[in-house]
Design an enzyme around this catalytic site. Structure first.
Site, short mmCIF file in Angstrom:
data_model
loop_
_atom_site.label_atom_id
_atom_site.label_comp_id
_atom_site.label_asym_id
_atom_site.label_seq_id
_atom_site.Cartn_x
_atom_site.Cartn_y
_atom_site.Cartn_z
N HIS A 1 -1.08 -8.59 4.30
CA HIS A 1 -1.31 -9.99 4.71
C HIS A 1 -0.01 -10.65 5.14
O HIS A 1 0.04 -11.36 6.15
CB HIS A 1 -1.94 -10.76 3.55
N GLU B 1 -1.58 -7.52 -0.38
CA GLU B 1 -0.69 -8.67 -0.24
C GLU B 1 0.40 -8.40 0.81
O GLU B 1 0.70 -9.27 1.64
CB GLU B 1 -0.06 -9.01 -1.59
#
EC number: 1.17.99.9
Length: 304
Positions: free
Chosen positions: A63, A60
């Site tokens: 990203h 996460e």
């Protein structure tokens, strides 16, 4: 001093980074890493860099980092292109669209983290980010003067191919949405085998219906692109832009169908799933280029 070569490299860099944003989003969803940073945004678990870094947090965070980098690079590209080649009609609108949809994509991503949106809203995230990617992709093609090399700046697209392509755009976008919904609704392995379950072809659960809808749209998309490809090659055989462009689109949809089938057969192998996301990303970029060419034709008709 302005250097066209530097602008070319910048456009390539922006396109590659935007492709990684698409793949990163798919990776986050496929690995179930949406909650890797809890409900904190832009921080992660309330910190810039949390001490505890399990794999879902790393995915996460990565990203988010790539998405942040993409905003900087795309903004840089948009400003530079606007300043130096803004005289080309499509450059300024593409620059605005690329930034605007990148910001909308970021806001939807943030809302998903903070307020936990439902699957149907989350599925919009991928489609919106694709519009931003496609704008950057087409801008890159303009910067590389693909139009002049393949006589696209003089191309006239007649109404039959324009109609087929407009419908293709809508069908592909709906297929993209249902595909994103499959990921967010955890329906990747729903509805049994491929192309249809051998024991029971009637969907029963919500996940079954989501998967069924995506396969149905994929089936329609494949045949519509095939029909459009045949028409384009048959009627524009002398034009390399149309011949190469629509042939590439047809090859991409074949690869898309193959990776979609393999995703089911391999219980969603991560590498195959990411290829599936990559092929549709490139395909939508190609369609965006077709749209630009069609809009040029429409403008030329109005002038006449």
């Amino acid at each position: 001093m302005f250097n066209k070569r530097n602008l070319k490299w910048l456009s390539v860099l922006a396109t590659i980074i935007m492709a990684f944003v698409q793949l990163g989003g798919a990776l986050v969803t496929k690995t179930g890493s949406e909650d890797g940073c809890g409900s904190s945004w832009p921080l992660c678990h309330g910190a810039l860099l949390p001490q505890n870094l399990p794999i879902d947090t790393i995915i996460e965070l990565s990203h988010r980092a790539v998405s942040g980098l993409s905003l900087i690079v795309v903004l840089w590209l948009a400003i530079t292109a606007w300043k130096h080649i803004g005289y080309i009609r499509e450059v300024k609108p593409l620059a605005i669209i690329s930034i605007a949809f990148l910001l909308v994509q970021a806001l939807i991503g943030a809302a998903a983290v903070i307020w936990q949106q439902n699957s149907y809203v989350l599925a919009l995230h991928f489609g919106i980010s694709l519009i931003s990617f496609s704008s950057v992709f087409v801008l890159m093609l303009i910067i590389f003067e693909v139009d002049k090399k393949y006589e696209a700046d003089e191309l006239y697209i007649r109404k039959p191919l324009r109609r087929l392509t407009w419908i293709m755009t809508g069908i592909v976008y709906l297929t993209i949405y249902t595909g994103a919904l499959v990921r967010h609704a955890k329906a990747s392995l729903a509805y049994g085998g491929w192309p249809l379950p051998f024991h029971d072809i009637i969907p029963h659960t919500e996940q079954d219906w989501v998967q069924f809808a995506h396969r149905g749209m994929a089936f329609i998309t494949f045949f519509w692109i095939m029909i459009t490809f045949i028409h384009a090659v048959k009627n524009y055989s002398e034009n390399r832009t149309i011949r190469y462009g629509y042939t590439t689109a047809f090859i991409l949809i074949i690869l898309q169908v193959i990776t979609g089938a393999l995703s089911v057969m391999t219980n969603v192998n991560l590498f195959i799933a990411l290829l599936h996301a990559l092929f549709i990303t490139i395909l939508f970029g190609m369609i965006a280029y077709f749209i630009m060419l069609m809009l040029r034709t429409i403008r030329s008709e109005k002038i006449k």
